[in-house]
Design an enzyme around this catalytic site. Sequence first.
Site, PDB file in Angstrom:
ATOM      1  CE  LYS A  52      56.191  39.098  89.484  1.00  0.00           C
ATOM      2  NZ  LYS A  52      56.420  38.092  90.519  1.00  0.00           N
ATOM      3  CD  GLN A  96      54.820  36.210  93.174  1.00  0.00           C
ATOM      4  OE1 GLN A  96      54.902  36.530  91.999  1.00  0.00           O
ATOM      5  NE2 GLN A  96      55.433  36.882  94.139  1.00  0.00           N
ATOM      6  CG  ASP A 119      61.875  35.314  89.771  1.00  0.00           C
ATOM      7  OD1 ASP A 119      61.782  36.543  89.570  1.00  0.00           O
ATOM      8  OD2 ASP A 119      61.005  34.658  90.355  1.00  0.00           O
TER       9      ASP A 119
END
Length: 286
Positions: A52, A96, A119
């Site tokens: 990322k 995460q 997300d």
Amino acid sequence: MAQLIDGKAISARIKDELKEEVAQLKAQGITVTLAVILVGQDPASCVYVRNKARACEYIGIRSISCELPEQTTQEELLKKIEELNADKDVDGILVQLPLPDHINEDAVIAAISPDKDVDGFHPQSVGALCIGKPGFVSCTPAGIIQLLKRSDVTIEGKECVVVGRSNIVGKPMSLLLLRENGTVTICHSRTKNLKEVCRRADILVCAIGKPKFFTRDYVKDGAVVIDVGIHRNADNKLCGDVDFDDVAPVASKITPVPGGVGPMTIAMLMKNCVESARRKASAVLR
């Protein structure tokens, strides 16, 4: 033999488009910023976070890395999210997953501001998708829609079968296909006659989490097959939920593993982050 849907190439095109967008925003004095929180040092999570960060660097997005120790309490993590929610320079917040067992993932996801939920996991984002309102969409399903559209696959009017009902892939995938006017069936572990249902599909999305589960017996001639799974086989090579060698001769188009759905997830995360910055900028102008 099926035509390969090349996720690597399509994600690279999307990143190049985003690079241009970010350059235009910078010219207007707007810097796009993504904050990534990593709790502990899970090896797979560390790889994802590095990937990322690389994508951010390529596109021109400022990346903030918040690495917290494994023993971080839920309260400490929620406090960090609160700080980032309040930081006007941060456009997107990503925690995460998976988190250590002592932290409640649902509580953490709900703590992220829906305006920065790149997300697409926040209940408000999911609710907006359900009722057709603007909001961030979970990155893997959003990436699959882009794979289909950019491979000239028409969704409207097609029989679409999604195998898997997770909150991250299966459920949002079915809603996105429905939004594109597909006729959608969701299958799961309790579905009876799974092979027969799958064989009706013009577009078959496989997200069951079992290596090489789907053979040609599950696939209609000429179907488009999207493989969301990722596993390591006995030879330690990556494979998907689909038995690629068996299915490719009967499908019209198919995603490989690796190089299919996987690269799209990060590309769509970047897209959500840029979109967040754009929304913030237009709100300021108003």
